[in-house]
Scaffold this motif. Structure first.
Motif, PDB file in Angstrom:
ATOM      1  N   UNK A 200       0.654  -1.253  -0.059  1.00 51.67           N
ATOM      2  CA  UNK A 200       0.111  -0.110  -0.071  1.00 51.67           C
ATOM      3  C   UNK A 200       0.830   1.164  -0.128  1.00 51.67           C
ATOM      4  N   UNK A 201       0.163   2.205   0.390  1.00 47.80           N
ATOM      5  CA  UNK A 201       0.950   3.687   0.335  1.00 47.80           C
ATOM      6  C   UNK A 201       1.086   4.247   1.563  1.00 47.80           C
ATOM      7  N   UNK A 202       2.191   4.493   2.243  1.00 51.71           N
ATOM      8  CA  UNK A 202       2.734   4.604   3.397  1.00 51.71           C
ATOM      9  C   UNK A 202       3.355   6.101   3.538  1.00 51.71           C
ATOM     10  N   UNK A 203       3.523   6.725   4.508  1.00 50.52           N
ATOM     11  CA  UNK A 203       4.414   7.728   4.824  1.00 50.52           C
ATOM     12  C   UNK A 203       5.814   7.440   5.207  1.00 50.52           C
ATOM     13  N   UNK A 204       6.731   8.069   5.084  1.00 49.19           N
ATOM     14  CA  UNK A 204       7.889   7.815   5.401  1.00 49.19           C
ATOM     15  C   UNK A 204       7.952   7.693   6.901  1.00 49.19           C
ATOM     16  N   UNK A 205       8.612   6.458   7.394  1.00 46.54           N
ATOM     17  CA  UNK A 205       8.645   6.189   8.845  1.00 46.54           C
ATOM     18  C   UNK A 205       7.652   5.266   9.147  1.00 46.54           C
TER      19      UNK A 205
ATOM     20  N   UNK B 129       7.679  -4.675   7.501  1.00 43.60           N
ATOM     21  CA  UNK B 129       8.766  -3.942   7.088  1.00 43.60           C
ATOM     22  C   UNK B 129       8.471  -2.439   7.900  1.00 43.60           C
ATOM     23  N   UNK B 130       9.521  -2.153   8.674  1.00 42.87           N
ATOM     24  CA  UNK B 130       9.539  -0.864   9.494  1.00 42.87           C
ATOM     25  C   UNK B 130      10.307   0.245   8.925  1.00 42.87           C
ATOM     26  N   UNK B 131      10.189   1.385   9.575  1.00 47.22           N
ATOM     27  CA  UNK B 131      11.020   2.586   9.214  1.00 47.22           C
ATOM     28  C   UNK B 131      11.107   2.754   7.856  1.00 47.22           C
ATOM     29  N   UNK B 132      10.099   2.721   7.077  1.00 46.48           N
ATOM     30  CA  UNK B 132      10.189   2.574   5.626  1.00 46.48           C
ATOM     31  C   UNK B 132      10.664   4.115   5.102  1.00 46.48           C
ATOM     32  N   UNK B 133      11.317   4.285   4.177  1.00 47.95           N
ATOM     33  CA  UNK B 133      11.747   5.435   3.356  1.00 47.95           C
ATOM     34  C   UNK B 133      11.412   5.367   1.808  1.00 47.95           C
ATOM     35  N   UNK B 134      11.344   6.311   1.317  1.00 49.86           N
ATOM     36  CA  UNK B 134      10.859   6.328  -0.420  1.00 49.86           C
ATOM     37  C   UNK B 134      11.910   5.398  -1.013  1.00 49.86           C
ATOM     38  N   UNK B 135      12.974   5.008  -0.582  1.00 50.45           N
ATOM     39  CA  UNK B 135      14.028   4.148  -1.309  1.00 50.45           C
ATOM     40  C   UNK B 135      13.434   2.736  -1.237  1.00 50.45           C
ATOM     41  N   UNK B 136      12.468   2.566  -0.514  1.00 51.76           N
ATOM     42  CA  UNK B 136      11.846   1.189  -0.233  1.00 51.76           C
ATOM     43  C   UNK B 136      10.818   0.724  -1.226  1.00 51.76           C
TER      44      UNK B 136
ATOM     45  N   UNK C 186       5.701   7.517   0.617  1.00 48.45           N
ATOM     46  CA  UNK C 186       5.511   9.098   0.227  1.00 48.45           C
ATOM     47  C   UNK C 186       6.471   9.823   1.278  1.00 48.45           C
ATOM     48  N   UNK C 187       7.184  11.095   0.893  1.00 48.66           N
ATOM     49  CA  UNK C 187       7.771  11.820   1.617  1.00 48.66           C
ATOM     50  C   UNK C 187       7.106  12.439   2.585  1.00 48.66           C
TER      51      UNK C 187
END
Length: 126
Positions: free
Chosen positions: A10-15, A83-90, A125-126
């Motif tokens: 899905x769509x998730x914000x950074x972090x 998956x935790x602490x996601x960032x846009x590079x993920x 997303x950032x």
């Protein structure tokens, strides 16, 4: 024969965090090592994490260490990727795969996998 179906993207914000699931069909699920890979647009499919047949040995890509956790529930014929602490590079399509390989180090190589799911999109997303 093993069929794999991923879900949970899905769509998730950074972090943020997600839990990806992979449902497997087939009575021989417990005889396969399992892995997660991901593929970003225009890039090759990269190794993320792998889990031995018995579920007691794991391997992670450097980018996943400390943030991602792979697990399996043989009673449910399922594999998960927290998956935790996601960032846009993920951001990528995440695939689960099944392999008869007997070593976790071997499971880092996508060519050893016989079965693949259709993938689930993760967008950060950032």
């Amino acid at each position: 024969q093993v069929q794999l179906v991923e879900s949970g993207g899905g769509l998730v914000q950074a972090g943020g965090s997600l839990r990806l699931s992979c449902a497997a069909s087939g009575r021989t699920f417990s005889t396969y090592g399992m892995g997660w890979f991901r593929q970003a647009p225009g890039k090759v499919r990269d190794f993320v994490a792998a889990l031995s047949r018995t579920g007691d040995v794991v391997s992670y890509a450097d980018s996943a260490k400390g943030r991602f956790t792979i697990s399996r529930d043989s009673a449910k014929n399922a594999v998960y990727l927290q998956v935790n602490s996601l960032n846009p590079e993920d951001t990528a399509v995440y695939y689960c795969a099944a392999s008869p390989s007997s070593t976790v180090q071997g499971l880092r190589i996508k060519e050893v996998y016989d079965y693949w799911g259709q993938g689930t999109q993760v967008t950060v997303s950032t």
